[in-house]
Scaffold this active site. Sequence first.
Site, mmCIF file in Angstrom:
data_model
loop_
_atom_site.group_PDB
_atom_site.id
_atom_site.type_symbol
_atom_site.label_atom_id
_atom_site.label_comp_id
_atom_site.label_asym_id
_atom_site.label_seq_id
_atom_site.Cartn_x
_atom_site.Cartn_y
_atom_site.Cartn_z
ATOM 1 N N THR A 118 0.814 -1.205 0.000
ATOM 2 C CA THR A 118 0.000 0.000 0.000
ATOM 3 C C THR A 118 0.849 1.256 0.000
ATOM 4 O O THR A 118 1.998 1.243 0.476
ATOM 5 C CB THR A 118 -0.895 0.003 1.268
ATOM 6 O OG1 THR A 118 -1.363 1.338 1.508
ATOM 7 C CG2 THR A 118 -0.117 -0.422 2.511
ATOM 8 N N TYR A 142 -1.260 0.402 10.429
ATOM 9 C CA TYR A 142 -1.561 -0.310 9.182
ATOM 10 C C TYR A 142 -0.343 -0.260 8.255
ATOM 11 O O TYR A 142 0.145 -1.292 7.787
ATOM 12 C CB TYR A 142 -2.791 0.314 8.501
ATOM 13 C CG TYR A 142 -3.029 -0.192 7.102
ATOM 14 C CD1 TYR A 142 -3.314 -1.534 6.855
ATOM 15 C CD2 TYR A 142 -2.962 0.676 6.004
ATOM 16 C CE1 TYR A 142 -3.526 -1.998 5.568
ATOM 17 C CE2 TYR A 142 -3.169 0.224 4.712
ATOM 18 C CZ TYR A 142 -3.444 -1.112 4.491
ATOM 19 O OH TYR A 142 -3.641 -1.578 3.214
HETATM 20 N N1 LIG Z 1 -8.752 -1.396 -1.043
HETATM 21 C C1 LIG Z 1 -7.741 -0.536 -1.133
HETATM 22 O O1 LIG Z 1 -7.911 0.643 -1.506
HETATM 23 C C2 LIG Z 1 -6.347 -0.989 -0.816
HETATM 24 C C3 LIG Z 1 -5.299 -0.072 -0.971
HETATM 25 C C4 LIG Z 1 -3.992 -0.494 -0.686
HETATM 26 C C5 LIG Z 1 -3.740 -1.805 -0.281
HETATM 27 N N2 LIG Z 1 -4.789 -2.671 -0.118
HETATM 28 C C6 LIG Z 1 -4.479 -4.040 0.314
HETATM 29 O O2 LIG Z 1 -5.101 -4.931 -0.586
HETATM 30 C C7 LIG Z 1 -5.509 -6.123 0.075
HETATM 31 C C8 LIG Z 1 -6.975 -6.402 -0.214
HETATM 32 O O3 LIG Z 1 -7.756 -5.284 0.209
HETATM 33 P P1 LIG Z 1 -9.323 -5.291 -0.004
HETATM 34 O O4 LIG Z 1 -9.771 -3.880 -0.118
HETATM 35 O O5 LIG Z 1 -9.684 -6.277 -1.060
HETATM 36 O O6 LIG Z 1 -9.780 -5.832 1.430
HETATM 37 P P2 LIG Z 1 -10.971 -6.853 1.800
HETATM 38 O O7 LIG Z 1 -11.216 -6.686 3.261
HETATM 39 O O8 LIG Z 1 -12.099 -6.717 0.851
HETATM 40 O O9 LIG Z 1 -10.267 -8.260 1.546
HETATM 41 C C9 LIG Z 1 -9.415 -8.871 2.496
HETATM 42 C C10 LIG Z 1 -9.786 -10.332 2.560
HETATM 43 O O10 LIG Z 1 -8.907 -10.990 3.485
HETATM 44 C C11 LIG Z 1 -9.666 -11.867 4.286
HETATM 45 N N3 LIG Z 1 -8.955 -12.030 5.564
HETATM 46 C C12 LIG Z 1 -8.735 -11.082 6.516
HETATM 47 N N4 LIG Z 1 -8.064 -11.622 7.549
HETATM 48 C C13 LIG Z 1 -7.834 -12.923 7.232
HETATM 49 C C14 LIG Z 1 -7.174 -13.998 7.904
HETATM 50 N N5 LIG Z 1 -6.619 -13.824 9.107
HETATM 51 N N6 LIG Z 1 -7.115 -15.201 7.282
HETATM 52 C C15 LIG Z 1 -7.694 -15.384 6.062
HETATM 53 N N7 LIG Z 1 -8.336 -14.404 5.403
HETATM 54 C C16 LIG Z 1 -8.403 -13.196 5.974
HETATM 55 C C17 LIG Z 1 -11.023 -11.187 4.450
HETATM 56 O O11 LIG Z 1 -12.059 -12.097 4.792
HETATM 57 C C18 LIG Z 1 -11.216 -10.567 3.077
HETATM 58 O O12 LIG Z 1 -11.880 -11.441 2.193
HETATM 59 C C19 LIG Z 1 -5.211 -5.899 1.564
HETATM 60 O O13 LIG Z 1 -3.976 -6.545 1.854
HETATM 61 C C20 LIG Z 1 -5.052 -4.395 1.677
HETATM 62 O O14 LIG Z 1 -4.170 -4.038 2.709
HETATM 63 C C21 LIG Z 1 -6.067 -2.298 -0.395
#
Ligand SMILES: NC(=O)c1ccc[n+]([C@@H]2O[C@H](COP(=O)([O-])OP(=O)(O)OC[C@H]3O[C@@H](n4cnc5c(N)ncnc54)[C@H](O)[C@@H]3O)[C@@H](O)[C@H]2O)c1
Length: 328
Positions: A118, A142
């Site tokens: 991120t 985070y």
């Molecule tokens: N959405 C954004 O704008 C954004 C920006 C930068 C980075 N990210 C990174 O991208 C990745 C995905 O983000 P997202 O927006 O799709 O989030 P999201 O919450 O939709 O998806 C995360 C998934 O991980 C699963 N999860 C969480 N903890 C878990 C565990 N202990 N064991 C197994 N599964 C687990 C959740 O059930 C969920 O399905 C993350 O790593 C986040 O840090 C997202």
Amino acid sequence: MTHTVLVTGGAGFVGSHACKALHGAGFVPVTYDDLSGGCEKAVRWGPLERGDIRDAARLRDVLARHRPVAALHFAARIEAGESVRDPAAFHAVNVEGTRCLLEALQQADIASCVMSSTAAVYGAPQTAPIAEDHPLRPINPYGETKLAAETMLADFAARHGSRFAALRYFNAAGADPDGELGEQHEPETHLIPLVLQVAAGKRAQITVYGSDYDTPDGTCIRDYVHVSDLAEAHVLALRHLLAGRTSLRLNLGTGQGWSVRQVIETAQRVTGHRITVQESGRRAGDPPALVADATQAQRVLGWRPQRAALEMQIADAWRWMTRTAAVA
Ligand SMILES: NC(=O)c1ccc[n+]([C@@H]2O[C@H](COP(=O)([O-])OP(=O)(O)OC[C@H]3O[C@@H](n4cnc5c(N)ncnc54)[C@H](O)[C@@H]3O)[C@@H](O)[C@H]2O)c1
């Protein structure tokens, strides 16, 4: 021969779109997700294995049965504000969970891993746009946990001769252009879905935190990147690693920034609905502008966002939101 890929967090927003892109590219995505934040219905392009990334025995069993050639690692706690209130939970999943996954991958001889990182690893920006060599000084737990996970990935790779890609997304937005997937965070904290909830009449107003920043209209500027473009970047990074090429740390953004006011105005135009705004003070830790220099991803992977236009990102998210509401 069809290759299987383990996708942790494949039931979530970005992970589910990546599964669709993997399937389109001829891979079989095996989602490994505890469904704490994701949605079972979003797992449509391969099997779901329910489990926590901190459960070493369950991971070993899943890897032994599916024999993936690589892993895409999305599973994480993701909300920066929550990380300030409960840092331990973020360290447990984002750092300890990543360690557990990396050990399981190493024991199963899986040498390629693409991880969601991120822009939060950079902290308060000292340059605009932000390139990969910008200092890494996260300003919340985070960002700290994501940086720790990146470092661990690099250490494991150096020790075990494996390869990794840490993809640093800016603001993921939009929804699958075919309307099959979209964003469903609970609670929702991302600007575009919140603004669209106001347009849809599900929320009374959108709060704008700070209108006195040193930006053209006084509101914060962010780089919104379409989730399908992010998904495509993961397929390109995966192919890069499977071809035995070098590990990567890459920004993923469009290189263009949009202010909160511009997002609201565009959403009004796209949806045809008036969006009520309430102005409030600045939030601690919100930098005025976060915009990616994503030229390295273009150069190394040949990645070019296809749905960069803000109108397109908002229109795709709106189509998803109105369609889901119609079905629900
Ligand atoms: N959405 C954004 O704008 C954004 C920006 C930068 C980075 N990210 C990174 O991208 C990745 C995905 O983000 P997202 O927006 O799709 O989030 P999201 O919450 O939709 O998806 C995360 C998934 O991980 C699963 N999860 C969480 N903890 C878990 C565990 N202990 N064991 C197994 N599964 C687990 C959740 O059930 C969920 O399905 C993350 O790593 C986040 O840090 C997202």
